[in-house]
Motif scaffolding. Structure first.
Motif, PDB file in Angstrom:
ATOM      1  N   ASN A 515       9.298  64.976  57.172  1.00  0.00           N
ATOM      2  CA  ASN A 515       7.933  64.726  56.696  1.00  0.00           C
ATOM      3  C   ASN A 515       6.867  65.520  57.445  1.00  0.00           C
ATOM      4  O   ASN A 515       5.766  65.734  56.935  1.00  0.00           O
ATOM      5  N   ASN A 516       7.176  65.996  58.687  1.00  0.00           N
ATOM      6  CA  ASN A 516       6.150  66.651  59.496  1.00  0.00           C
ATOM      7  C   ASN A 516       6.766  67.726  60.397  1.00  0.00           C
ATOM      8  O   ASN A 516       7.375  67.399  61.410  1.00  0.00           O
ATOM      9  N   PRO A 517       6.652  68.997  60.036  1.00  0.00           N
ATOM     10  CA  PRO A 517       6.083  69.525  58.778  1.00  0.00           C
ATOM     11  C   PRO A 517       7.039  69.258  57.628  1.00  0.00           C
ATOM     12  O   PRO A 517       8.245  69.096  57.837  1.00  0.00           O
ATOM     13  N   PHE A 518       6.505  69.229  56.426  1.00  0.00           N
ATOM     14  CA  PHE A 518       7.343  68.858  55.283  1.00  0.00           C
ATOM     15  C   PHE A 518       8.404  69.915  55.005  1.00  0.00           C
ATOM     16  O   PHE A 518       8.119  71.116  54.968  1.00  0.00           O
ATOM     17  N   TYR A 519       9.619  69.400  54.843  1.00  0.00           N
ATOM     18  CA  TYR A 519      10.748  70.280  54.479  1.00  0.00           C
ATOM     19  C   TYR A 519      11.747  69.445  53.678  1.00  0.00           C
ATOM     20  O   TYR A 519      12.018  68.290  54.014  1.00  0.00           O
ATOM     21  N   SER A 520      12.270  70.035  52.629  1.00  0.00           N
ATOM     22  CA  SER A 520      13.242  69.335  51.802  1.00  0.00           C
ATOM     23  C   SER A 520      14.303  70.304  51.299  1.00  0.00           C
ATOM     24  O   SER A 520      13.976  71.400  50.830  1.00  0.00           O
ATOM     25  N   SER A 521      15.550  69.889  51.424  1.00  0.00           N
ATOM     26  CA  SER A 521      16.668  70.713  50.945  1.00  0.00           C
ATOM     27  C   SER A 521      17.696  69.811  50.282  1.00  0.00           C
ATOM     28  O   SER A 521      18.154  68.830  50.882  1.00  0.00           O
ATOM     29  N   THR A 522      18.013  70.135  49.034  1.00  0.00           N
ATOM     30  CA  THR A 522      19.018  69.380  48.292  1.00  0.00           C
ATOM     31  C   THR A 522      20.010  70.358  47.669  1.00  0.00           C
ATOM     32  O   THR A 522      19.599  71.261  46.930  1.00  0.00           O
ATOM     33  N   LYS A 523      21.269  70.185  47.997  1.00  0.00           N
ATOM     34  CA  LYS A 523      22.314  71.051  47.462  1.00  0.00           C
ATOM     35  C   LYS A 523      23.343  70.209  46.732  1.00  0.00           C
ATOM     36  O   LYS A 523      23.880  69.254  47.287  1.00  0.00           O
ATOM     37  N   LYS A 524      23.597  70.591  45.476  1.00  0.00           N
ATOM     38  CA  LYS A 524      24.582  69.897  44.659  1.00  0.00           C
ATOM     39  C   LYS A 524      25.632  70.890  44.170  1.00  0.00           C
ATOM     40  O   LYS A 524      25.323  72.049  43.912  1.00  0.00           O
ATOM     41  N   SER A 525      26.859  70.402  44.034  1.00  0.00           N
ATOM     42  CA  SER A 525      27.930  71.241  43.474  1.00  0.00           C
ATOM     43  C   SER A 525      28.958  70.354  42.793  1.00  0.00           C
ATOM     44  O   SER A 525      29.161  69.199  43.177  1.00  0.00           O
ATOM     45  N   VAL A 526      29.588  70.907  41.765  1.00  0.00           N
ATOM     46  CA  VAL A 526      30.590  70.176  40.981  1.00  0.00           C
ATOM     47  C   VAL A 526      31.780  71.097  40.747  1.00  0.00           C
ATOM     48  O   VAL A 526      31.614  72.306  40.516  1.00  0.00           O
ATOM     49  N   LEU A 527      32.977  70.534  40.800  1.00  0.00           N
ATOM     50  CA  LEU A 527      34.192  71.313  40.578  1.00  0.00           C
ATOM     51  C   LEU A 527      35.157  70.512  39.712  1.00  0.00           C
ATOM     52  O   LEU A 527      35.403  69.323  39.973  1.00  0.00           O
ATOM     53  N   LEU A 528      35.691  71.155  38.672  1.00  0.00           N
ATOM     54  CA  LEU A 528      36.650  70.529  37.762  1.00  0.00           C
ATOM     55  C   LEU A 528      37.990  71.248  37.891  1.00  0.00           C
ATOM     56  O   LEU A 528      38.061  72.471  37.752  1.00  0.00           O
ATOM     57  N   ASN A 529      39.044  70.492  38.157  1.00  0.00           N
ATOM     58  CA  ASN A 529      40.373  71.066  38.348  1.00  0.00           C
ATOM     59  C   ASN A 529      41.357  70.464  37.350  1.00  0.00           C
ATOM     60  O   ASN A 529      41.325  69.256  37.081  1.00  0.00           O
ATOM     61  N   HIS A 530      42.260  71.310  36.820  1.00  0.00           N
ATOM     62  CA  HIS A 530      43.351  70.865  35.955  1.00  0.00           C
ATOM     63  C   HIS A 530      44.677  71.204  36.643  1.00  0.00           C
ATOM     64  O   HIS A 530      44.814  72.267  37.249  1.00  0.00           O
ATOM     65  N   VAL A 531      45.657  70.310  36.497  1.00  0.00           N
ATOM     66  CA  VAL A 531      46.947  70.521  37.161  1.00  0.00           C
ATOM     67  C   VAL A 531      48.087  70.118  36.236  1.00  0.00           C
ATOM     68  O   VAL A 531      48.033  69.067  35.586  1.00  0.00           O
TER      69      VAL A 531
END
Length: 843
Positions: A515-531
């Protein structure tokens, strides 16, 4: 005349058959007693409850009264005594008997050597090569359980064996689909630990005996008695199997993939052992239906059989209390429940205090500062529920849920000349799983199993820093769903085929906000596997062979990976066997260790998905070969192994050296030998295991490129001795030793370097020194007793680190805040002398 003759023969035959049936078919004892009273003009005196459930063959009519009484005494577990010519008393036998039996395969009628026979008074035996067993001094009303991995379990009363005499009772067990992988060693190190023909180790928690330092059968602590399975920092959350890191182990609970394994941030297992019925640990030669774990597989399963009566139990120790119950609602429906909660809400025990110091050492939570006072509130709990439903004999449905929660709230008050400031911080760690499966037996040879699961892992922290009025919040979330179809076909009693399809979708989130100093980081990832996977298992006489292959397709990367598997065992003679195992595996999840934003210093690991670039798919190749020797309850094993894991990253190794903040990927190679010697009988068990391994990194972009692994443990020894002092009183003493793990020291005379306004430790050659050797001695006592025939109790006492040995388990350096030109040495210490006591009641 001929017609009349045949009518006579027919009538005579029917009459004879009816008489024979009445003679040989068991009749209620109450009926037989009435017939004897009428025939001999006598009267019996007895308690109705003693004879109400007994049926035997009718004694021959030609016997005298004395011979009839002798016949009854031989056939019925009661005492028949003639007081005079008129009155006969019947009383219960207040004594023990010898039970004998032969265990057979229901289909082939062949003997089952190695069958486990256990009684409710803690006696046990193993059937010999002919399937025969014998137990002496068994109470007449004791329960007898006959079990064999891969076969259904049967239960009897000791009195059921009474009439069979020396000949013994013939018991047939029905095989399940696991029949080609039977138990090789029924009692391995301690009761409840068994070894399968394919080399996997089975922990049966319902039959678990005693191990040094354990007051309860902790699932993940127990497997550390096995050679090649260690923890460099005494943590469940950091089990190292053949040189791998904990995140390289696939952990399954009733087919649900779990991302969290320990309470107290790793000091005790998060899985309640009372409903975790069986744990299978596989180090190599894994079945083709499993992957996603380049190091080892820990597969836990709960009760899968619907019982006839309610059972359960409750227990408490100096850390937590728990309860579990198995309730059959109707003939084909059962619900199993369990719950456990820490007792730290009510009392701080010496055990809790030691665990707390171990978990939070060298963090701001445990910091010693005279300018502030602190208060922390820590607790954990877990719960499980399972529904078992049998539509009919051929279709079974199961559904379950598991929840694991750790919560920490932390408050500080700063006293200054002007005023008092306070801050509050919190850390929450959770793993919840849902699962269900449908088993179907379509024909005698063809069956299927369809299973699906949902797993969600969260770790969230909130840390308010007064000095700069800064609030830092962090989150790491994993959501995974999976479905798997297994098709199983039995060609004959020696050959089986398993094939199937699996689909998994994994999503991960990493978030940091200031919040001080303001900083924001959001990381998303998705993985689909077939076997797609397939394997065949052949087991005949002295040969066991399992060949499998697994074809993986990663949709995001449009990448195919083919993984062959082999598991082979050949008996060379009556005592000696050769084993060969090999496998290729992959892994698409990893834990990144973040030193800058480290969740209050308690849990630095964050789950991340591979991106096939900076974080590649981890791939392992492993081979092992060895010999097994068995004779007269001696078990000796020698195994040589080679393991290569490629695709690891510098950020998931936890480096305390000059590579600490660098991004690179490389590999490690672990090679060595494992040796185990174990002697077991009904009175005692002793064992000694030794592992030698050489584990090195190879990072091409680093200099030097090759250096010792952080978990390089050249020599590791475990040893133990269990002894039954009395029938219900046991003691276990043992310990473990290993050479010190590597660490890196600063350059002498130039301990730090400056970059701008920041100072960093200037480390010397990576992992060039080793800590002092580690040694810990533990002990446990166990006493069993009964309140009545159905309610049993166990009291256990355990001590970890009896000698209070001060072991340094990790060493690193940080810049001295008072003199930035110098580095401060930080030592993490092992658990001090820690007692624990537990009391458990089962019914």
């Amino acid at each position: 005349m001929k017609f009349s003759k045949w009518i006579f023969i027919l009538v005579f035959s029917i009459g004879y058959w009816s008489w024979a049936q009445q003679t040989t078919t068991p009749l209620p004892l109450t009926t037989i007693i009435k017939n004897i009273e009428e025939q001999y003009k006598v009267k019996f005196s007895y308690a109705v409850a003693d004879i109400a459930t007994i049926s035997i063959e009718k004694p021959a009519a030609k016997l005298s009264l004395e011979e009839t009484i002798a016949y009854l005494n031989a056939k019925v577990p009661l005492n028949f005594k003639a007081l005079d010519e008129r009155y006969i008393t019947i009383s219960a036998l207040n004594k023990t008997i010898t039970i004998n039996g032969t265990v057979l395969d229901e289909n082939s009628n062949t003997a089952l050597p190695g069958t486990s026979v256990r009684t409710s008074n803690s006696k046990w035996a193993i059937s010999n090569k002919d399937g025969n067993f014998s137990l002496e001094n068994i109470p007449i009303d004791a329960a007898v359980t006959i079990s064999y991995i891969g076969y259904g379990t049967k239960e009897f009363k000791a009195k059921d064996f009474f009439a069979s005499g020396k000949k013994g009772l013939s018991i047939s067990l029905k095989p399940t689909k696991e029949e080609l992988n039977p138990v090789l060693i029924p009692v391995f190190l301690t009761a409840g630990l068994q070894k399968n023909t394919d080399g996997s180790t089975v922990l049966n928690t319902k039959k678990f005996g005693i191990l040094p330092g354990l007051s309860d059968p902790d699932v993940l602590q127990s497997i550390q008695t096995l050679p090649g399975v260690e923890s460099i920092n005494e943590s469940i959350a950091n089990i190292n199997i053949r040189g791998g890191t904990n995140d390289q182990n696939l952990i399954l609970w009733d087919n649900i993939k779990m991302y969290h394994s320990g309470h107290f941030f790793g000091l005790i297992s998060a899985y309640n052992p009372n409903l975790t019925n069986k744990v299978v640990v596989t180090k190599n030669g894994t079945s083709a239906e499993f992957s996603e774990g380049v190091s080892a597989t820990v597969n836990m399963s709960t009760n899968d059989e619907i019982k006839n009566s309610v059972s359960g139990g409750a227990g408490i120790n100096l850390i937590s209390g728990d309860i579990f119950v198995e309730i059959p609602l109707v003939k084909n429906l059962e619900i199993d429940l369990s719950a456990r909660h820490s007792i730290t809400d009510f009392i701080n025990t010496p055990t809790y205090s030691n665990y707390y110091k171990k978990s939070f050492q060298d963090t701001e939570i445990n910091a010693d500062n005279t300018d502030k006072n602190t208060q922390s509130d820590f607790y954990f709990y877990d719960y499980t529920a399972k529904i078992l439903y049998n539509l009919n004999e051929k279709h079974q449905f199961r559904a379950n849920i598991i929840g694991i929660i750790n919560e920490l709230n932390y408050a500080e008050n700063y006293n200054s000349s002007d005023d008092t400031k306070s801050k509050s911080s919190a850390l929450s760690q959770k793993n919840m799983g849902l699962g269900g499966n449908w088993k179907a037996q379509w024909t005698n040879k063809f069956s299927s199993q369809l299973s699906s699961y949902y797993s969600r892992y969260n770790i969230d922290s909130r840390d308010y820093r007064i000095t700069n009025d800064q609030l830092l919040t962090e989150a790491n979330e994993v959501i995974e769903t999976g479905t798997k179809l297994n098709l199983h076909y039995i060609f004959n009693e020696n050959l089986q085929l398993l094939s199937g399809y699996q689909i998994n979708e994994t999503g991960m989130l990493n978030q940091t906000r200031v919040n001080n100093p303001f900083y924001s980081s959001t990381k998303k990832s998705v993985l689909l596997n077939h076997v797609l996977f397939s394997e065949s298992t052949f087991h005949k006489n002295n040969t066991f062979l399992r060949l499998g292959v697994r074809l993986n397709y990663f949709q995001k990367f449009q990448k195919l990976l083919l993984e062959p598997r082999i598991n082979f065992r050949q008996v060379l003679n009556k005592q000696l066997a050769l084993k060969i195992e090999g496998e290729f595996k992959n892994q698409t999840t990893t834990q990144i260790i973040d030193f800058e934003d480290d969740f209050l210093g308690v849990e630095k690991r964050r789950w991340q998905l591979v991106n096939n670039n900076t974080i590649p798919i981890a791939r392992s190749k492993q081979a092992s070969t060895g010999f097994e020797f068995q004779q007269n309850n001696w078990n000796i094993e020698l195994t040589a192994f080679y393991k290569l894991v490629d695709g690891i990253t510098a950020s998931n190794q936890g480096f305390y050296n000059n590579f600490q903040y660098k991004n690179a990927h490389g590999s490690y190679t672990d090679k060595g030998i494992e040796f185990l010697i174990n002697k077991t009988n009904q009175k005692y068990s002793s064992w000694l295991s030794y592992t030698f391994s050489q584990n090195n990194y190879d990072f091409e972009s680093f200099s030097p490129a090759v250096f010792p692994n952080n978990v390089d443990m050249r020599h590791a020894v475990t040893f133990g001795f269990n002894y039954n002092i009395l029938e219900n009183f046991k003691i276990s003493i043992g310990g473990n030793y290993h050479s010190g793990i590597p660490y890196t020291k600063p350059v002498e005379g130039n301990e730090t370097v400056q970059n701008g306004n920041n100072y960093f430790v200037n480390y010397d050659a990576p992992n060039s020194l080793n800590l002092d050797d580690f040694l810990r001695l533990d002990a446990s006592l166990s006493y069993n007793f009964k309140f009545n025939s159905t309610v049993k109790a166990t009291v256990r006492a355990a001590v970890i680190n009896i000698s209070n040995q001060k072991n340094t388990i990790n060493r690193y350096y940080k810049v001295d805040p008072n003199d930035p030109s110098k580095a401060i040495q930080v030592n993490n210490q092992s658990l001090a002398l820690t007692p624990n006591v537990s009391f458990r009641v089962n019914f």
